[in-house]
Design an enzyme around this catalytic site. Structure first.
Site, short mmCIF file in Angstrom:
data_model
loop_
_atom_site.label_atom_id
_atom_site.label_comp_id
_atom_site.label_asym_id
_atom_site.label_seq_id
_atom_site.Cartn_x
_atom_site.Cartn_y
_atom_site.Cartn_z
N THR A 219 0.85 -1.20 0.00
CA THR A 219 0.00 0.00 0.00
C THR A 219 0.88 1.24 0.00
OG1 THR A 219 -1.95 1.02 1.05
CG2 THR A 219 -0.27 0.16 2.53
N ASN A 220 0.33 2.41 0.34
CA ASN A 220 1.12 3.65 0.40
C ASN A 220 0.69 4.47 1.62
OD1 ASN A 220 -1.13 5.45 -0.42
ND2 ASN A 220 -0.98 4.26 -2.32
#
Ligand code: CTP
Length: 413
Positions: A219-220
Site C-alpha cells: 500500500t502507500n
C-alpha cells in the site's frame, strides 16, 4: 484555530431543552463556536435544571436566553419583539437535545416559552434542525412517532436519534447523537442551497491495498484526509456526494454515501458504477492514491520463513488506471478532476497526465515538500488546466478542498 468553513460567521440559535443530554449540548455549543459560528443559546426552564446558563455563556461568549419576559441583557432580549427577533437573524434553529414534550409543542404550534415561540416564529425564515433525546419508550410511543411524521412533513430536519445505551440503562432508539455528528448535520442543512445544490459528485480517497498473502499487503502512506475534506466541502456546497474510499480511519462526513473498497480493481468497479453509465455523475474528483501495481499472484497461505530464499521474490503486475478507464467510457462525468503526486517536474508531469487521462483539471502537488502531501494537515498545490495554471499558497487540506469544489462549481455544465 480551524480554517474557514460553512459554519464560519453563521448565526445559529441553539435551543436546549430539559434532558440529561443537555450536558452534551455544551460540547456542541463549544464545537460550533470553534468553527466560527455565532451561537445564541435559548434554554427552557427545565434545561436550566441540568446545566447552568453560565456554562453556555462562557462557551459561546454570547448572552444566553432563558425567558421571554425579561427585556434587559441578563437572560432576556432587548427588544419588544423578542419572539421574532431571534428567528429573524438566524441562519439555523438547532434544538439539541429536544424532548418529546418540545417536539409535541412544535408539531402542534404551541408557543408558551421562548424556545417554542422562536420555533413558531421561524417558519419560512430559517431551517429547523432537531436532535431528539429521550427514553426509547417515549420515542417509540405512537404519539411521538406521529409528531415525528408531522415535523418531517413540515420540513423540520432530524439529527438522529441514534440507538444504544441511555442514561436510564435501557437500550434502544432515542439516544442523542454525538456533538460532532450534529455539527455535521448543521453543515449539511446550511449548505443545501450552495453552489452545487442538487449536483452529484463522486470523490475517491485514501490508498488502495493490494494483498500479497492472507496477512500481508502492499500500500502507500495516503491518510485519506484530502479526499475526505473534498467530500465534506462538496456537502457544504449542497452536492449529493458519494465517497469511494480505500482503508482509512476517518469518520464519514454527515450526508455522504460512503463506499468502502480495498484494492484498485474494486475501486475501479465502484467508480464505474457510481460515476459512469446511463446516469453519469456531474463531477468525479479522484483524490485516491491508487496503487499502480499489485503482486501478480496472491499466495493462498501465509508465506513462511522456511521458504527457500532463492524463491523470495514478488512479481508485480500493473493495475488498471482508473481515470484512463473512465475517459474511455461513452457516458462519463461532466467534469473530471485528478491529482498528480510528483517528486520532480511538477507542472510538466501534471500536464502530461491531464492530457493522457482526458481531465478537465489536475491538482498537482510536490510530495517531497515536508508541509504538503501525505499524512500532514496542509497542502501546497497547483491547479493545472489546459488553458493554464493557478498556483495556490500553502493552506490547510480543508481550504484546498474548498478551492477544488469552488473550481468545480464555477466550471459545472
Ligand atoms: N490514478 C488512477 N488509477 C491509477 C493510478 C492513479 O485513476 N491506477 C489517478 C489518481 O487518483 C490521480 C491521478 O490518477 O488522480 C494521478 O495519479 P498519480 O499517482 O500521480 O499518477 P500515475 O498515473 O499513477 O502516474 P505515476 O505514478 O507514473 O506518476
Amino acid at each position: 484555530m480551524s480554517s474557514k468553513s460553512i459554519l464560519t460567521d453563521k448565526h445559529i440559535i441553539l435551543g436546549v431543552t430539559g434532558s440529561i443530554a443537555a450536558y452534551k449540548a455544551c460540547a456542541l455549543a463549544s464545537r460550533l463556536t470553534q468553527h466560527g459560528a455565532l451561537v445564541d443559546v435559548i434554554m427552557t426552564e427545565s434545561a436550566t435544571r441540568f446545566v447552568a446558563p453560565l456554562t453556555f455563556q462562557a462557551l459561546t461568549g454570547r448572552p444566553v436566553y432563558t425567558t421571554m419576559w425579561q427585556t434587559d441583557a441578563s437572560g432576556g432580549l432587548g427588544t419588544h419583539i423578542a419572539h421574532v427577533s431571534l428567528a429573524h437573524e438566524a441562519d439555523l434553529l438547532l434544538i439539541a437535545p429536544i424532548t418529546a414534550n418540545m417536539m409535541a409543542k412544535i408539531a402542534h404550534g404551541l408557543a408558551d416559552d421562548l424556545l417554542s415561540v422562536t420555533a413558531l416564529a421561524s417558519a419560512n425564515r430559517c431551517p429547523i434542525l432537531i436532535a431528539p433525546a429521550m427514553d426509547v419508550g417515549m420515542y417509540e410511543n405512537p404519539v411521538t412517532l406521529a409528531n415525528v411524521d408531522i415535523l418531517r412533513s413540515r420540513g423540520v430536519r432530524f439529527a438522529g436519534p441514534g440507538s444504544g445505551r441511555m442514561a436510564s440503562g435501557l437500550e434502544g432508539l432515542g439516544r442523542f447523537i454525538e456533538p460532532d455528528e450534529i455539527a455535521g448535520h448543521c453543515r449539511r442543512v446550511l449548505g443545501m442551497n450552495g453552489s452545487l445544490a442538487g449536483r452529484r459528485v463522486v470523490v475517491t480517497a485514501g490508498p488502495t491495498r493490494e494483498p500479497l498473502d492472507p496477512v500481508r499487503y502492499l500500500t502507500n502512506y495516503s491518510s485519506g484526509k484530502q479526499g475526505f475534506a473534498i467530500a465534506q466541502a462538496a456537502v457544504d456546497a449542497g452536492a449529493v456526494v458519494t465517497l469511494i474510499t480505500g482503508p482509512v480511519s476517518l469518520p464519514t462526513p454527515i450526508g455522504v454515501e460512503r463506499v468502502d473498497v480495498l484494492d484498485t480493481r474494486s475501486m475501479l468497479d465502484a467508480v464505474l458504477v457510481h460515476a459512469t453509465g446511463d446516469d453519469p455523475t456531474d463531477a468525479l474528483i479522484m483524490a485516491a492514491a491508487v496503487a499502480d501495481f499489485r503482486p501478480e499472484e496472491i499466495a493462498e497461505r501465509k508465506i513462511k520463513k522456511t521458504q527457500d530464499p532463492a524463491s523470495m521474490q514478488i512479481d508485480l503486475t500493473y493495475n488498471p488506471d482508473i481515470l484512463y478507464e473512465v475517459s474511455r467510457q461513452t457516458r462519463k462525468p461532466l467534469l473530471t478532476v485528478g491529482f498528480a503526486a510528483e517528486s520532480d517536474d511538477l507542472i510538466a508531469h501534471a500536464q502530461e497526465k491531464l492530457a493522457r487521462k482526458s481531465l478537465d483539471m489536475i491538482v498537482a502537488n510536490d510530495i517531497t515538500a515536508g508541509d504538503a502531501g501525505f499524512a500532514v494537515d496542509t497542502n501546497r498545490v497547483v491547479f493545472v488546466m489546459s488553458e493554464g495554471i493557478e498556483e495556490l499558497p500553502l493552506m490547510s487540506k480543508e481550504e484546498v478542498a474548498q478551492r477544488i469544489v469552488a473550481w468545480v462549481a464555477e466550471h459545472q455544465m
